[in-house]
Write a protein that holds these residues in place. Structure first.
Motif, mmCIF file in Angstrom:
data_model
loop_
_atom_site.group_PDB
_atom_site.id
_atom_site.type_symbol
_atom_site.label_atom_id
_atom_site.label_comp_id
_atom_site.label_asym_id
_atom_site.label_seq_id
_atom_site.Cartn_x
_atom_site.Cartn_y
_atom_site.Cartn_z
ATOM 1 N N SER A 1 -3.361 4.005 -3.249
ATOM 2 C CA SER A 1 -2.720 2.540 -3.851
ATOM 3 C C SER A 1 -2.206 1.671 -3.431
ATOM 4 O O SER A 1 -1.701 1.945 -2.425
ATOM 5 C CB SER A 1 -2.437 3.183 -4.900
ATOM 6 O OG SER A 1 -2.492 4.581 -5.245
ATOM 7 N N MET B 1 -4.078 -3.758 -9.199
ATOM 8 C CA MET B 1 -3.967 -2.762 -8.702
ATOM 9 C C MET B 1 -5.388 -2.807 -8.136
ATOM 10 O O MET B 1 -6.289 -2.666 -8.614
ATOM 11 C CB MET B 1 -3.209 -1.561 -9.383
ATOM 12 C CG MET B 1 -1.900 -1.645 -9.856
ATOM 13 S SD MET B 1 -1.271 -0.660 -10.738
ATOM 14 C CE MET B 1 -0.830 0.888 -9.766
ATOM 15 N N ARG C 1 -5.757 9.591 -1.207
ATOM 16 C CA ARG C 1 -5.731 8.703 -2.297
ATOM 17 C C ARG C 1 -4.412 7.387 -2.093
ATOM 18 O O ARG C 1 -3.637 7.617 -2.173
ATOM 19 C CB ARG C 1 -5.512 9.138 -3.787
ATOM 20 C CG ARG C 1 -6.419 7.417 -4.909
ATOM 21 C CD ARG C 1 -5.957 7.980 -6.106
ATOM 22 N NE ARG C 1 -5.943 7.445 -7.483
ATOM 23 C CZ ARG C 1 -5.383 7.006 -8.166
ATOM 24 N NH1 ARG C 1 -4.578 7.382 -8.257
ATOM 25 N NH2 ARG C 1 -6.090 6.359 -8.926
ATOM 26 N N TYR D 1 -7.627 0.691 -5.631
ATOM 27 C CA TYR D 1 -7.342 2.694 -4.936
ATOM 28 C C TYR D 1 -8.424 3.140 -4.317
ATOM 29 O O TYR D 1 -9.397 2.304 -4.633
ATOM 30 C CB TYR D 1 -7.444 3.207 -6.887
ATOM 31 C CG TYR D 1 -6.032 3.235 -7.315
ATOM 32 C CD1 TYR D 1 -6.279 1.933 -8.366
ATOM 33 C CD2 TYR D 1 -4.693 3.379 -8.026
ATOM 34 C CE1 TYR D 1 -5.268 1.619 -9.450
ATOM 35 C CE2 TYR D 1 -3.872 3.246 -8.115
ATOM 36 C CZ TYR D 1 -4.448 2.409 -9.307
ATOM 37 O OH TYR D 1 -2.732 1.970 -10.031
ATOM 38 N N CYS E 1 -5.315 -3.354 2.669
ATOM 39 C CA CYS E 1 -4.979 -3.357 1.519
ATOM 40 C C CYS E 1 -5.151 -5.285 1.662
ATOM 41 O O CYS E 1 -4.542 -6.094 1.872
ATOM 42 C CB CYS E 1 -4.043 -3.626 -0.182
ATOM 43 S SG CYS E 1 -4.850 -4.501 -1.303
ATOM 44 N N GLU F 1 1.183 -0.982 -0.201
ATOM 45 C CA GLU F 1 -0.156 -0.398 0.325
ATOM 46 C C GLU F 1 0.541 1.238 0.148
ATOM 47 O O GLU F 1 2.198 1.411 0.695
ATOM 48 C CB GLU F 1 -0.941 0.253 1.254
ATOM 49 C CG GLU F 1 -1.178 -0.863 1.579
ATOM 50 C CD GLU F 1 -1.335 -2.228 2.743
ATOM 51 O OE1 GLU F 1 -1.670 -3.001 3.352
ATOM 52 O OE2 GLU F 1 -0.292 -2.066 2.575
#
Length: 116
Positions: A21, A77, A19, A79, A95, A6
């Protein structure tokens, strides 16, 4: 072996945006779903949002209308766009990815702090 990493956490003022990711690597072609969980101090880990390979999304009631999850299954991926952040959003965000065999993988987390 599958690894999730992350990025994007940090300190933000109330009302601000961040944001997050997540990128996956390793011996896996694609996922059944990817998602974000969070754990605040003294609390249990909770689902924030997830997205399936088909694009279906699911959100915790506390973040509906403020957070948006998106993903690119081919690139492995995910987000999480977080807007209108509140102090109660402060937590470590993890994540998560679930393989098509329903094996769950976790990242090490990224800290989000919402404070003035």
């Amino acid at each position: 072996q599958v690894q999730l990493v992350e990025s994007g956490g940090g300190l933000v003022q109330p009302g601000g945006s961040l944001r997050l990711s997540c990128v996956a690597s390793g011996n896996i072609f694609s996922f059944h779903s990817m998602g974000w969980y969070r754990q605040a101090p003294g609390k249990q880990r909770e689902l924030v949002a997830d997205i399936t390979s088909g694009g279906s999304t699911n959100y915790a009631d506390s973040v509906k209308g403020r957070f948006t999850i998106s993903g690119d299954n081919a690139r492995k991926m995910a987000y999480l766009q977080m807007n209108s952040l509140k102090p109660e959003d402060t937590a470590v965000y993890y994540c998560n990815a679930v393989s098509r065999a329903r094996v769950s993988y976790w990242g090490k987390g990224t800290l989000v702090t919402v404070s003035s």
